[in-house]
Enzyme design. Structure first.
Site, PDB file in Angstrom:
ATOM      1  N   LYS A  98     -18.080 -17.257   1.994  1.00 15.81           N
ATOM      2  CA  LYS A  98     -19.518 -17.150   2.240  1.00 15.81           C
ATOM      3  C   LYS A  98     -20.309 -16.532   1.101  1.00 15.81           C
ATOM      4  O   LYS A  98     -19.918 -15.515   0.535  1.00 15.81           O
ATOM      5  CB  LYS A  98     -19.732 -16.271   3.467  1.00 15.81           C
TER       6      LYS A  98
ATOM      7  N   GLY B 264     -12.497  -3.947   0.190  1.00  8.16           N
ATOM      8  CA  GLY B 264     -13.900  -3.609   0.456  1.00  8.16           C
ATOM      9  C   GLY B 264     -14.432  -2.574  -0.518  1.00  8.16           C
ATOM     10  O   GLY B 264     -15.580  -2.661  -0.974  1.00  8.16           O
TER      11      GLY B 264
ATOM     12  N   ARG C  17       0.824  -1.213   0.000  1.00 11.55           N
ATOM     13  CA  ARG C  17       0.000   0.000   0.000  1.00 11.55           C
ATOM     14  C   ARG C  17       0.855   1.259   0.000  1.00 11.55           C
ATOM     15  O   ARG C  17       0.466   2.267  -0.607  1.00 11.55           O
ATOM     16  CB  ARG C  17      -0.943  -0.002   1.197  1.00 11.55           C
TER      17      ARG C  17
ATOM     18  N   GLY D 128      -9.416  -8.799  -1.071  1.00 11.99           N
ATOM     19  CA  GLY D 128      -8.278  -9.241  -0.275  1.00 11.99           C
ATOM     20  C   GLY D 128      -7.632 -10.561  -0.632  1.00 11.99           C
ATOM     21  O   GLY D 128      -6.465 -10.594  -1.035  1.00 11.99           O
TER      22      GLY D 128
END
Ligand code: AMP
Length: 399
Positions: A201, A380, A35, A357
């Site tokens: 999920k 996100g 980053r 991610g």
């Protein structure tokens, strides 16, 4: 050329929101500086023009104000190395108030000031306008290069943009390339457009799948979430991961895809294991007939070949989420095969974007990050973008 690239920052103090939320180990050393490196082109452009840079970021999730383990001071030596010895990097022990204003006023053109963690003040996440105004007052122009937090309406990511006139606020180079890559996939995709969605999920990926049903020609579903789709169709999945409260939803998504003519590809077979462990006993098995006591922890041999075939005929590829428990060697093959296929399709001319991610971690781990068109730094934020949401950090500058 973009507005940022064509602007001359000479004599300007630029307040730059970056995402320096890097992982630190117990000795407070940076374990992955991706980053930080991603923000360097923006920082260097301003410095090379003859401007000064005031960097703001958050680090971790401090709950009760200043906490040493979340201090950005731990990033200072490495930031100085990345910036180069011809530019001095200073540090302010608070992002507002006397430490910040004194350091910002004294800052010389060609130098950098790193402000202490924004989240040491609760007003940051609340999007407090007064706090935003204090941050804005430190510089002449505002640059947002923190795509990773663009989905948050925080003081530094969105609210403070209101303190600057349209000609004095910019996306940084990282933000620009993130937005243009995402646009290319979502709004200018060339068919066939394959979205590869994996991870644990279904519940985390419902909105993205729903939005992609409007855009993609093919959706590959892998990872733990695939088993909810099999069970929803009355199949036996043994002890594989399943969200029983999402079975109806999974069926609904399959129905919608059929109605829209979108091909959904589920893994026909799986690498199954007798326990969730690196030393589990494993075998290959049909994903819809997994014996009780066994669980699917990776896509199987046939699924890898099937998915590879779909990927290789694609012109646009979006990949989010691993195909299996790639953290354990026995369950890496599926994710690795997908990474190889995406790289191969890219070499043949497809545009490929890897975002979110764990799939980013996987392409990095397997050494494919240079072989895909774009690897997003914003997990996100990229997910919300692909869910079709407006990101406050983008809207604040684009408006
Ligand atoms: P997500 O954050 O939703 O993208 O999920 C990533 C996680 O899903 C990784 O930690 C994987 O280990 C996990 N995962 C992928 N496939 C499976 C699977 N078949 N069973 C359990 N976990 C899985």
């Amino acid at each position: 050329m973009s507005r940022f690239s064509s602007f001359n920052f000479e004599g300007k103090k630029a307040v730059v929101r970056v995402d320096f939320n890097v992982p630190l180990n117990e000795s407070l050393q940076i374990t992955d500086d991706t980053r930080m490196r991603a923000a360097m082109p923006t920082i260097h452009k301003i410095l090379n023009d003859g401007g000064a840079v005031i960097l703001m970021s958050h680090l971790g999730r401090p709950k009760d104000g200043p906490t040493n383990k979340y201090s950005l001071i731990h990033l200072l030596p490495h930031l100085q190395d990345l910036t180069g010895s011809q530019h001095t990097v200073h540090f302010a022990t608070d992002c507002i108030g006397e430490p910040a204003t004194t350091a910002a006023t004294a800052l010389k053109m060609g130098d950098v000031l790193l402000l202490e963690n924004l989240r040491f003040h609760k007003q940051e996440e609340k999007g407090d306008p007064e706090f935003a105004q204090q941050l804005a007052s430190l510089g002449d122009v505002y640059v947002n290069d923190a795509f990773g937090t663009a989905h948050r309406a925080h003081a530094s990511t969105a609210v403070m943009a209101d303190c600057f006139s349209p000609e004095n606020k910019f996306f940084g180079l990282l933000m620009e390339s993130e937005v243009s890559s995402a646009e290319k996939v979502l709004h200018q995709s060339q068919p066939p457009f394959t979205a590869i969605i994996g991870g644990a999920k279904v519940s985390d990926k419902i909105l993205i799948i729903e939005n992609l049903l409007e855009k993609a020609t093919d959706i590959i579903i892998g990872g733990g979430m695939a088993y909810t789709f099999w069970k929803a169709q009355g199949k036996l999945i043994g002890n594989s991961l399943c969200e029983d409260d999402r079975l109806a939803l999974a069926l609904d998504l399959l129905g919608k895809a059929k109605a829209k003519g979108v091909n959904i590809h589920l893994p026909m077979d799986s690498t199954i294991a007798d326990k969730f462990a690196a030393d589990a006993t494993t075998t290959n098995c049909e994903s819809f007939a997994i014996p009780s006591g066994w669980m699917g922890l990776d896509i199987g041999i046939k699924a890898r070949a099937d998915f590879r075939h779909v990927i290789l005929r694609s012109k646009t590829i979006l990949w989010n989420g691993p195909m299996g428990v790639f953290e354990m060697e026995k369950f890496q093959a599926g994710t690795r095969t997908i990474a190889e296929a995406v790289a191969e399709a890219t070499a043949k001319g497809a545009f490929s974007l890897v975002g979110g991610g764990d799939s980013v971690a996987a392409v990095n781990q397997f050494g494919f990050s240079e072989k895909v068109s774009y690897v997003s730094t914003g997990g996100g934020a990229m997910l919300e973008y692909f869910e079709g949401k407006t990101l406050p950090g983008i809207a604040a500058i684009a408006q």
